[in-house]
Scaffold this motif. Structure first.
Motif, short mmCIF file in Angstrom:
data_model
loop_
_atom_site.label_atom_id
_atom_site.label_comp_id
_atom_site.label_asym_id
_atom_site.label_seq_id
_atom_site.Cartn_x
_atom_site.Cartn_y
_atom_site.Cartn_z
N GLU A 292 9.91 -7.86 15.25
CA GLU A 292 9.04 -6.93 15.74
C GLU A 292 9.32 -6.78 17.26
O GLU A 292 9.22 -7.91 17.85
N MET A 293 9.09 -5.56 17.81
CA MET A 293 8.91 -5.58 19.14
C MET A 293 8.18 -4.30 19.63
O MET A 293 7.81 -3.35 19.01
N HIS A 294 7.67 -4.45 20.79
CA HIS A 294 6.90 -3.16 21.57
C HIS A 294 7.89 -2.90 22.66
O HIS A 294 8.57 -3.49 23.06
N PHE A 295 7.76 -1.44 22.89
CA PHE A 295 8.52 -1.07 24.28
C PHE A 295 7.55 -0.02 25.10
O PHE A 295 6.71 0.77 24.63
N TYR A 296 8.11 0.10 26.16
CA TYR A 296 7.47 1.12 26.99
C TYR A 296 8.48 1.76 27.83
O TYR A 296 9.53 1.33 28.23
N ILE A 297 8.19 3.30 27.93
CA ILE A 297 9.14 4.10 28.56
C ILE A 297 8.85 4.35 29.92
O ILE A 297 7.62 5.30 30.20
N LYS A 298 9.52 4.00 30.97
CA LYS A 298 8.99 4.03 32.39
C LYS A 298 8.54 5.22 32.76
O LYS A 298 7.76 5.66 33.32
N GLU A 299 9.43 6.16 32.86
CA GLU A 299 9.55 7.53 33.16
C GLU A 299 8.53 8.58 32.48
O GLU A 299 8.05 9.19 32.98
N LEU A 300 8.29 7.94 31.18
CA LEU A 300 7.07 8.87 30.64
C LEU A 300 5.84 8.19 30.54
O LEU A 300 4.92 8.67 30.03
N LYS A 301 5.80 6.94 31.03
CA LYS A 301 4.70 6.30 30.89
C LYS A 301 3.89 6.17 29.20
O LYS A 301 2.70 6.40 29.21
#
Length: 662
Positions: A292-301
């Motif tokens: 499993e993993m989390h992720f963050y989309i930098k441009e969309l915060k």
């Protein structure tokens, strides 16, 4: 040969790969809520902040369009694989006496299916399957997160998205983790040819394929049977029946598919540029799923925490059966997420339920989900180290008000009690240290002795009736289980036990607990009713299953008593992939070696696709040999002797009555 060799495939199931049995309304005899159950459910209104409507506002926020056709999705043959309309009985109605009002509230929050805008460039289709599906718009197309269970529901969701957002090409797919409700619909949204050509990237955490295929392979038959209880597959939907699972409404029954990832995320901090957006990843193995993993989309915060911070207390142990999850690690991943992105994220979305907006609310969500997992971990270990056992710890631990009254920490899918027992098992296993319980008799043997000691079945039933009237349903269930194990044909005992389980189901806040109680009551009253169980060991899953994993699974079918004293050495060769293994049956065990034997009793040579056909039950090994697509050399009788040691797995084994001894 067909039935014996098909057993080699088994049933690769669970909601990692679950047995999605169609909901069917069989003859049933549900009883109304008793006065005691009615009072218990009404008391819940005084315990929780029902006047707080923030979740209802958030669940409706950004609504664009409903699911077409009243939420009914069909396959190519016109068979319904998803029906949102089944749950509309709860819409805009107060909780009935037969439902815990907290679970009823959760059901109402999930009723509005359709397309939603999360933020500009992020859209979701919700309540079209157990899982929601997310569409992230980039420079040239759309990246899809967690394409649900079935190809049919995923396609319907993509069609709805495109109807309102344009015919954007799919350029990427992200599998957040290895459970089937997060990848099974992938062929409904992308063509594998586009994946192979590089037009579509498929991103997944390290270990995804192995875990997606294996989590429920080895104990899959047992898990799948239990899953029919957990997901309420055999319950009619309604106030006295199934209300969903708390995590979602139910499970679709379409085609389960899998396309293997092209991009593997290996470590926390890894980034990936996809269609003009920067994705930053955090690994979370051993939390809600093994991979499993989390992720963050930098441009969309925008932050996605997979299934580790949804609108429910989650499972540390799933009641269908699976490996126990690591509460301490789960909490730690959420702490890492807070430290890395807690002050940056402006929206938190997940593959279940509705999003959370605003930095403060996101921080609160992550902290409280972090803290309830850590609380369960730490308090269980505290009591264990003080000398209390698992059952005592589950009764003693009370959640502090600041967590207990937080809606997203309520036990709609997991529960405090079975999560505490999961923590105990994670660290200490099944034994509580009391030698009297070290080698207790199994239920079918202990039942008659208990009943004898208690004065016979009639005496127990009469006393249990008094306790039922007093509302002591847990005790009635516990004691009548002994009678049913002693006298499985005693219908009076089974009916009274069913009545007690039913009232416990009516009071349960957890969707799976309710489903287990009501399914057990149904089986006690009506017996085992077999239903259609689609084969989720689909071609895509079989194709992704390494031969070594298959050989391990094959070993599970070896009957040790029948295999004792036999020595059989075989060579298995896949002619196209050039894989070859020596497979030995000796000492009652099946083992394999990374090279073939110089001297074997029998050798099998076959191409992987033809082998897959046998594994899927589409052909028998004899068919393949007769057609010349498989070659069997040596002593064929030895192969038959080996096959004679393999057990088949009955699916509809009894759960609430004793299983006949072998």
């Amino acid at each position: 040969m067909k039935s014996n060799f098909r057993v080699m495939t088994g049933m690769m199931t669970g909601v990692a790969l679950s047995c999605f049995v169609s909901s069917m309304a069989y003859a049933a005899d549900p009883k109304p809520a008793t006065a005691i159950t009615t009072a218990a459910n009404k008391a819940v209104f005084d315990q929780l902040p029902f006047d707080n409507m923030d979740d209802f506002e958030d669940a409706a926020r950004g609504f664009i369009a409903p699911l077409p056709d009243n939420g009914i999705i069909k396959d190519a043959n016109g068979k319904t694989v998803w029906d949102l309309s089944e749950y509309q009985f709860a819409k805009d109605k107060p909780a009935p006496d037969s439902v815990n009002p907290s679970l009823w509230r959760q059901l109402q929050l999930m009723l509005q299916g359709g397309l939603f805008e999360v933020t500009p460039q992020i859209y979701q289709v919700r309540s079209a399957d157990l899982t929601g599906i997310t569409f992230i718009e980039g420079d040239t197309g759309v990246t899809i997160v967690d394409p649900m269970i079935s190809a049919e529901t995923a396609k319907a969701a993509l069609d709805l998205y495109r109807e309102h957002r344009g015919n954007k090409p799919v350029v990427g797919v992200i599998y957040t983790h290895s459970h089937v409700d997060h990848f099974g619909g992938v062929r409904g949204i992308v063509d594998e040819a586009d994946v192979k050509s590089g037009k579509v990237h498929i991103v997944a955490p390290e270990g995804f394929v192995e875990e997606a295929v294996s989590e429920n392979v080895f104990a899959g038959n047992a898990m799948s049977r239990r899953a029919t209880y957990m997901y309420g597959n055999l319950l009619a939907k309604g106030p006295q029946g199934g209300l969903g699972t708390g995590l979602g409404l139910g499970t679709s029954t379409g085609e389960v598919t899998l396309i293997e990832p092209t991009d593997i995320i290996m470590k926390t901090g890894q980034t990936l540029e996809l269609d003009g957006l920067t994705y930053q990843f955090l690994m979370a193995p051993g939390s809600e799923a093994p991979a499993e993993m989390h992720f963050y989309i930098k441009e969309l915060k925008a932050l996605c925490t997979a299934e580790n911070a949804t609108h429910t207390l989650h499972n540390l142990y799933t009641l269908r059966g699976a490996k126990v999850r690591n509460a301490r690690a789960w909490s730690g991943y959420l702490q890492q997420t807070l430290e890395i992105w807690g002050g940056q994220a402006e929206v938190l979305f997940a593959p279940h339920h509705w999003p959370v907006w605003g930095k403060e609310d996101i921080t609160e969500r992550l902290k409280k989900q972090r803290d309830i997992m850590k609380y369960l971990n730490d308090q269980t270990l505290r009591l264990a180290n003080m000398g209390y056992n698992m059952e005592e710890a589950a009764e003693m631990i009370k959640i502090p008000d600041e967590l207990a009254t937080y809606w997203a920490a309520r036990g709609y899918y997991g529960s405090v009690k079975h999560d505490i027992k999961a923590v105990w098992n994670f660290y200490l296993g099944y034994f509580d240290g009391n030698p009297s319980r070290l080698d207790a008799l199994p239920p079918a043997d202990a039942g008659p002795k208990f009943v004898e000691y208690m004065g016979g079945a009639d005496a127990v039933i009469e006393k249990a009736k008094v306790d039922f009237d007093a509302g002591n349903y847990r005790w009635v269930a516990q004691v009548l289980d002994k009678v049913v194990m002693a006298e499985p044909d005693n219908q009076e005992a089974k009916d009274l036990l069913a009545n007690a389980l039913e009232q416990m189901g009516y009071q349960a806040e957890s969707g799976p607990w309710r489903n287990f109680y009501l399914s057990g009551a149904k089986e006690l009253r009506n017996g085992i009713v077999e239903a259609a169980a689609p084969n989720t060991a689909s071609p895509d899953v079989i194709k992704s299953m390494p031969l070594t994993m298959f050989l391990d699974f094959l070993a599970v079918h070896v009957n040790g008593d029948r295999a004792a004293g036999k020595k059989i050495f075989m060579n298995f060769t896949l002619t196209d992939t050039k894989e070859a293994y020596g497979v030995a049956l000796e000492n009652g065990v099946l083992n394999y070696y990374s090279s073939t034997f110089d001297r074997s009793d029998v050798s099998l040579s076959v191409a992987r696709d033809d082998f897959n056909a046998v594994m899927l039950g589409q052909a028998t090994l004899k068919d393949q040999v007769d057609a010349g697509t498989a070659k069997l050399e040596g002593n064929a009788a030895k192969f038959d002797e080996f096959r004679s040691t393999l057990d088949t797995f009955e699916f509809w084994w009894p759960i609430v009555t004793p299983k006949e001894a072998m």
